[in-house]
Each structure stands twice: as C-alpha cells, then as structure tokens.
Motif scaffolding. Structure first.
Motif, PDB file in Angstrom:
ATOM      1  N   SER A   1      21.385  32.245  39.591  1.00 23.30           N
ATOM      2  CA  SER A   1      20.615  33.223  40.364  1.00 23.30           C
ATOM      3  C   SER A   1      21.460  33.909  41.428  1.00 23.30           C
ATOM      4  N   SER A   2      22.770  33.981  41.195  1.00 21.14           N
ATOM      5  CA  SER A   2      23.643  34.551  42.221  1.00 21.14           C
ATOM      6  C   SER A   2      23.574  36.071  42.292  1.00 21.14           C
ATOM      7  N   GLY A   3      23.001  36.717  41.314  1.00 19.22           N
ATOM      8  CA  GLY A   3      22.909  38.171  41.273  1.00 19.22           C
ATOM      9  C   GLY A   3      23.113  38.656  39.860  1.00 19.22           C
ATOM     10  N   THR A   4      23.169  39.977  39.693  1.00 20.91           N
ATOM     11  CA  THR A   4      23.392  40.531  38.364  1.00 20.91           C
ATOM     12  C   THR A   4      24.522  41.530  38.409  1.00 20.91           C
ATOM     13  N   GLY A   5      25.190  41.667  37.299  1.00 25.53           N
ATOM     14  CA  GLY A   5      26.255  42.651  37.223  1.00 25.53           C
ATOM     15  C   GLY A   5      27.420  42.161  36.400  1.00 25.53           C
ATOM     16  N   MET A   6      28.457  42.958  36.410  1.00 32.31           N
ATOM     17  CA  MET A   6      29.675  42.633  35.680  1.00 32.31           C
ATOM     18  C   MET A   6      30.855  42.751  36.631  1.00 32.31           C
ATOM     19  N   ILE A   7      31.781  41.849  36.460  1.00 31.49           N
ATOM     20  CA  ILE A   7      33.040  41.921  37.174  1.00 31.49           C
ATOM     21  C   ILE A   7      34.141  41.718  36.153  1.00 31.49           C
ATOM     22  N   THR A   8      35.086  42.641  36.154  1.00 32.14           N
ATOM     23  CA  THR A   8      36.267  42.495  35.317  1.00 32.14           C
ATOM     24  C   THR A   8      37.449  42.349  36.250  1.00 32.14           C
ATOM     25  N   ILE A   9      38.228  41.309  36.050  1.00 33.89           N
ATOM     26  CA  ILE A   9      39.351  41.051  36.928  1.00 33.89           C
ATOM     27  C   ILE A   9      40.508  40.518  36.108  1.00 33.89           C
ATOM     28  N   ASN A  10      41.693  41.044  36.387  1.00 34.37           N
ATOM     29  CA  ASN A  10      42.919  40.483  35.827  1.00 34.37           C
ATOM     30  C   ASN A  10      44.020  40.647  36.864  1.00 34.37           C
ATOM     31  N   LYS A  11      45.244  40.414  36.486  1.00 26.50           N
ATOM     32  CA  LYS A  11      46.318  40.442  37.476  1.00 26.50           C
ATOM     33  C   LYS A  11      46.543  41.830  38.074  1.00 26.50           C
ATOM     34  N   ASP A  12      46.078  42.878  37.398  1.00 22.85           N
ATOM     35  CA  ASP A  12      46.335  44.242  37.849  1.00 22.85           C
ATOM     36  C   ASP A  12      45.112  45.006  38.327  1.00 22.85           C
ATOM     37  N   LYS A  13      43.905  44.597  37.940  1.00 17.81           N
ATOM     38  CA  LYS A  13      42.725  45.447  38.143  1.00 17.81           C
ATOM     39  C   LYS A  13      41.493  44.609  38.486  1.00 17.81           C
TER      40      LYS A  13
ATOM     41  N   ASN B   1      39.060  38.222  30.315  1.00 15.50           N
ATOM     42  CA  ASN B   1      38.929  38.589  31.715  1.00 15.50           C
ATOM     43  C   ASN B   1      37.651  39.332  32.068  1.00 15.50           C
ATOM     44  N   THR B   2      36.622  39.256  31.247  1.00 15.62           N
ATOM     45  CA  THR B   2      35.318  39.771  31.616  1.00 15.62           C
ATOM     46  C   THR B   2      34.471  38.580  32.024  1.00 15.62           C
ATOM     47  N   LEU B   3      33.942  38.647  33.233  1.00 16.91           N
ATOM     48  CA  LEU B   3      33.170  37.542  33.776  1.00 16.91           C
ATOM     49  C   LEU B   3      31.727  37.986  33.918  1.00 16.91           C
ATOM     50  N   VAL B   4      30.802  37.128  33.509  1.00 18.97           N
ATOM     51  CA  VAL B   4      29.384  37.450  33.548  1.00 18.97           C
ATOM     52  C   VAL B   4      28.706  36.510  34.530  1.00 18.97           C
ATOM     53  N   SER B   5      27.855  37.067  35.390  1.00 19.23           N
ATOM     54  CA  SER B   5      27.148  36.268  36.378  1.00 19.23           C
ATOM     55  C   SER B   5      26.265  35.231  35.698  1.00 19.23           C
TER      56      SER B   5
END
Length: 125
Positions: free
Chosen positions: A95-107, A88-92
C-alpha cells in the motif's frame, strides 16, 4: 589490537559504501545503494505545483525499500517498496502508493502517486 580492528572495520565499511555509490553501480542489482540523479523533477498536490528542469533526486536503497530526496522544496518520497518486474523496471507493491519507477546506473524515471500527492522525475546520472 582493538584499535587496529576498529580501523580496519571502518575502512571496509567505507570501501563498501564507495562501491555502492559508484556511477557504474545499477541500483536494481544491489541491496544497498546511494546516488544522485539530476534532471527534470516535479511535484503536485492540492496546494503545490512545483517543476524544476535542473533539479536533483538523491536515491537511497536498502534491500527492496527506496527513499527519494528531491531538491527545490519537493517533499521526500520515502519507504517505497518495489518488486523487480524485468530489466530495471520496478513495480510498487503493498500500500505504499501506485506508479512506475525505472532506475538503472544512468537513468531515473518516476511517475508515482500516494495519498493525492504526485512525484515525477526524468533524470540522468
């Protein structure tokens, strides 16, 4: 007969949408997702600095593209393409941008920058 097929089609579509929006659904595990996360959100750019402890982010996903609709006057973050890195760690990607997003059913945790604009979120569901 056509009307019966239309009604059945609408019911099947509704069932699919409801199941993809369930609080037990992990967005990283499905191709279609819609759900609201609530918590601390923020945004900064050259003119604005917005923070909200009780904000919300409405997340939609289609395949690998995510859209994030923030509350409290924060601009939407749309068309973010991600590649799954691990649980559930997604990496950009691209060229959409930079950063980290972590997403799961709760957070949902966002730290993302694009064109001098920065979005943050630390939210639960």
């Amino acid at each position: 007969m056509k009307s019966v097929l239309k009604i059945m089609g609408v019911l099947l579509l509704a069932a699919f949408i409801v199941s993809s929006c369930s609080k037990d659904t992990d967005p990283a595990d499905v191709d279609v997702f819609a759900g609201t996360f609530r918590g601390k959100i923020g945004y900064t750019d050259a003119e604005k600095n917005i923070t909200q402890d009780n904000g919300s982010v409405f997340v939609t996903k289609l395949n690998n593209t995510y859209n994030f609709r923030f509350s409290d006057g924060i601009p939407d973050l749309n068309g973010v393409e991600f590649q799954r890195k691990d649980d559930n760690t997604l990496v950009s990607v691209g060229s959409s941008g930079t950063g980290m997003i972590t997403i799961n059913k709760d957070k949902l945790v966002i730290g993302f920058a694009r064109n001098g604009r920065n979005w943050t979120a630390d939210c639960g569901r």
